[in-house]
Scaffold this active site. Structure first.
Site, PDB file in Angstrom:
ATOM      1  CG  ASP A 484      -1.867   1.171   1.234  1.00 13.89           C
ATOM      2  OD1 ASP A 484      -2.919   1.037   0.591  1.00 13.89           O
ATOM      3  OD2 ASP A 484      -1.552   2.215   1.837  1.00 13.89           O
ATOM      4  CB  ILE A 485       1.132   4.146  -2.312  1.00 17.51           C
ATOM      5  CG1 ILE A 485       1.500   3.254  -3.525  1.00 17.51           C
ATOM      6  CG2 ILE A 485       1.917   5.449  -2.361  1.00 17.51           C
ATOM      7  CD1 ILE A 485       1.189   3.887  -4.862  1.00 17.51           C
ATOM      8  CD  GLU A 527      -4.465   3.932  -1.508  1.00 14.37           C
ATOM      9  OE1 GLU A 527      -4.697   4.201  -0.333  1.00 14.37           O
ATOM     10  OE2 GLU A 527      -5.306   4.071  -2.431  1.00 14.37           O
TER      11      GLU A 527
END
Length: 620
Positions: A484-485, A527
């Site tokens: 996950d960004i 994301e």
């Protein structure tokens, strides 16, 4: 015998001399000529012998008449029994002077009164029906002299002339039978041995002349027949043998205007037609084999890179080209190129047509060795391009539909290639390749996230189910990573969604450059990314996660905003990993554990890695 062109058959090689046509015809002609000469010679000889015999007989008659007349005069001289000795002596003189072989004088009853042959004196010769005494039983003066060839007891051949001793008035002094017309017979024999020897010599000479003429005619006929017939036929036989051996370029020289020259010309015309038919058949077989193999092999691979590599491999096997390269545009905004000169694929960004027309360095490198102008003409016109240069045949086949280029096949074939491509074959090839590229594009578009070029969630979950089944069945390791960004919403809020899209795309690119070829990157949502990690041990998960985290955060992401505004945005990811537990475990549970590890990484401060083990439920 030499093996023929067809299984189970044999073709004769060298023809023995005694079986050659010229020898057979020559021997036959010689035998016919010799037989004709012998027959003609026999007829001529018989005619000569007949004429000679007639002449000899006439001569013998004259001599016999003279001898008989002389002996009659001697007998009329009288003298009783002693007269016959005188007749014998006088007959002997005729033998020496007239060439007579033997003279005998017979009484009417056949008793020999006088003879130059001592063995016949005092004897008797049968006069009734005796072939050796022709006319002796008739005693008719008018029928004499009588001539016939006879053979005595010793086997000696004689020409016997029988003359009559007529009853004359002078005979009445000793003989008182007034009714008698003949008093006796004179047998004059001529030796036929010299005549028979001469005839035999003539026959032998004639036979020798016939044999000599036959041999001369044999040589002449053989020479003429060999020069006029056999040599042209041998040329045809040799040419036919070369054709049977597979040399379709063999042709018979047309050296004359006669029937054999016409035969050679028709033979060459027939071979030309056969070669044309064979070429058409080979072309048809090549086309059907090539297209069938392409359809089968390409259908096994839907990934564009695999399709391009398969096309090049099949064309190498079927066409044996000097150079071949295949370009294909993917649905994710990239293009690939496979070439027989490089094991690695050429991969470029953007559409394929501008890359080829704009002489992009990567595209020019892939086309090195092929006429660039021909490839660009095919791209610009979307039409097949054929040309010859440098001793090779070059062709460029554009792929596409609706005026849009989706691929390009370029190929160079040297003169020694196994086949010669024609327009019909290339058109059919282009149609099949276009279909293969479109199928791959559709497949790629269906399973790929258009923004990040990772596989989409639906495809990824299906692949994870397959991987879990394979892991359970074959007892091999399996793991997943959830990424996950960090603070992605802040990027969107601060710089706008175009900047966020660029960050997502670059993050995906860094992930795909880091993972193995067997790993499957998936855009899970927003994301978040999911990476399927087959054959990855649990003890290696922390290192794998750290490598992914470091790759993403290695450098700021360069973002270009409208107005050519360039930003450098630092990006980091939180990573959670989990391993598959085997029998009884499910893909959903595996994702849930990896998501749990990701939650821990984010809760622990982000930009870090967490692993959930297979036994204890997790560890940092």
């Amino acid at each position: 015998m030499v093996a023929g062109a067809y299984p189970g058959r044999e073709v004769p090689g060298h023809v023995p001399w005694w079986q050659r046509i010229s020898v057979r015809i020559g021997v036959g002609a010689m035998l016919v000529l010799v037989a004709a000469l012998v027959v003609v010679g026999w007829l001529v000889t018989r005619q000569e012998e007949r004429l000679y015999g007639e002449q000899h007989t006439a001569h013998a008659h004259k001599i016999s008449s003279l001898v008989a007349e002389g002996l009659v005069r001697r007998m009329l001289a009288g003298g009783g029994a002693a007269a016959w000795d005188g007749v014998t002596r006088e007959a002997s003189t005729y033998i020496e002077t007239a060439g007579v072989g033997r003279i005998s004088v017979l009484a009417r009853n056949g008793s020999v009164k006088a003879s130059t042959d001592p063995s016949l004196r005092g004897g008797s010769i049968e006069v009734a029906g005796n072939p050796a005494c022709p006319g002796c039983d008739g005693m008719v003066p008018e029928q004499f002299p009588v001539t016939r060839a006879v053979v005595d007891a010793a086997g000696q051949h004689w020409l016997r002339v029988v003359s009559a001793v007529p009853a004359r008035p002078e005979c009445k002094g000793c003989h008182q039978d007034p009714g008698e017309k003949l008093r006796g017979l004179v047998l004059v024999d001529f030796d036929l041995t010299p005549l028979n020897q001469a005839a035999a010599e003539r026959r032998r000479g004639l036979l020798l002349i016939g044999l000599a003429c036959g041999l001369v005619s044999l040589v002449l006929i053989y020479w003429l027949f060999r020069r006029s017939v056999l040599e042209p036929v041998e040329v045809l036989v040799d040419t036919a043998g070369r054709l049977a051996g597979g040399d379709l370029q063999a042709r018979a020289p047309v050296a004359e205007r006669g029937e054999l020259g016409h035969l050679a010309a028709h033979f060459n015309h027939m071979v030309d037609r056969i070669e044309d038919q064979v070429a058409r058949l080979e072309s048809s077989n090549l086309e059907s084999g090539l297209l069938y193999t392409l359809v089968v092999e390409v259908s096994r691979n839907m990934e564009m890179s695999a399709v391009a590599s398969t096309v090049v491999r099949v064309l190498e096997q079927k066409l044996a080209p000097a150079f071949v390269a295949f370009f294909a545009e993917s649905a994710d905004g990239t293009w690939v190129c496979a070439s027989d000169r490089s094991e690695a694929l050429f991969t470029g960004e953007g559409a394929l047509a501008p890359a080829l027309l704009g002489q992009e360095p990567l595209a020019r490198e892939a086309l090195d060795g092929f006429p660039l102008s021909m490839a660009q003409a095919a791209v610009a016109s979307l039409e097949l391009q054929l040309g010859v240069g440098g001793g090779a045949l070059h062709f460029a086949v554009p792929l596409g539909s609706g005026g849009r280029l989706s691929g390009l096949l370029v190929c160079s074939m040297e003169g020694a290639s196994r086949v010669q491509a024609d327009e019909e074959l290339l058109a059919n090839l282009g149609g099949h390749l276009t279909l293969a590229v479109e199928n791959s594009r559709n497949y790629t578009g269906a399973v790929t996230d258009p923004l990040t070029r990772c596989r989409n969630r639906r495809y990824g979950l299906a692949r994870l189910d397959e991987a879990a089944y394979a892991s359970r069945r074959h007892e091999i390791e399996l793991a997943v990573a959830m990424l996950d960004i960090d603070h992605f919403k802040r990027i969107n809020d601060s710089h706008g969604h175009p900047a966020g899209d660029q960050v997502l795309r670059e993050t995906a690119r860094r992930l795909m450059d880091t993972i193995r070829k067997a790993d499957v990157p998936i855009r899970y949502g927003g994301e978040e990314f999911l990476v399927i990690l087959p054959q990855t041990r649990e003890e290696d998960l922390a290192a794998v996660g750290e490598r992914l985290r470091a790759a993403v955060g290695a450098a700021p992401v360069r973002v270009v905003l409208p107005g050519n505004v360039v930003l450098e945005i630092a990006v980091s990811v939180s990573v959670g990993l989990a391993s598959y537990r085997g029998e009884g475990d499910e893909a959903d549970a595996l994702i849930a554990r990896a998501d749990q590890a990701l939650y821990r990484a984010k809760a622990g401060g982000r930009n870090r890695v967490e692993v959930v083990g297979g036994d204890d439920g997790g560890q940092a």
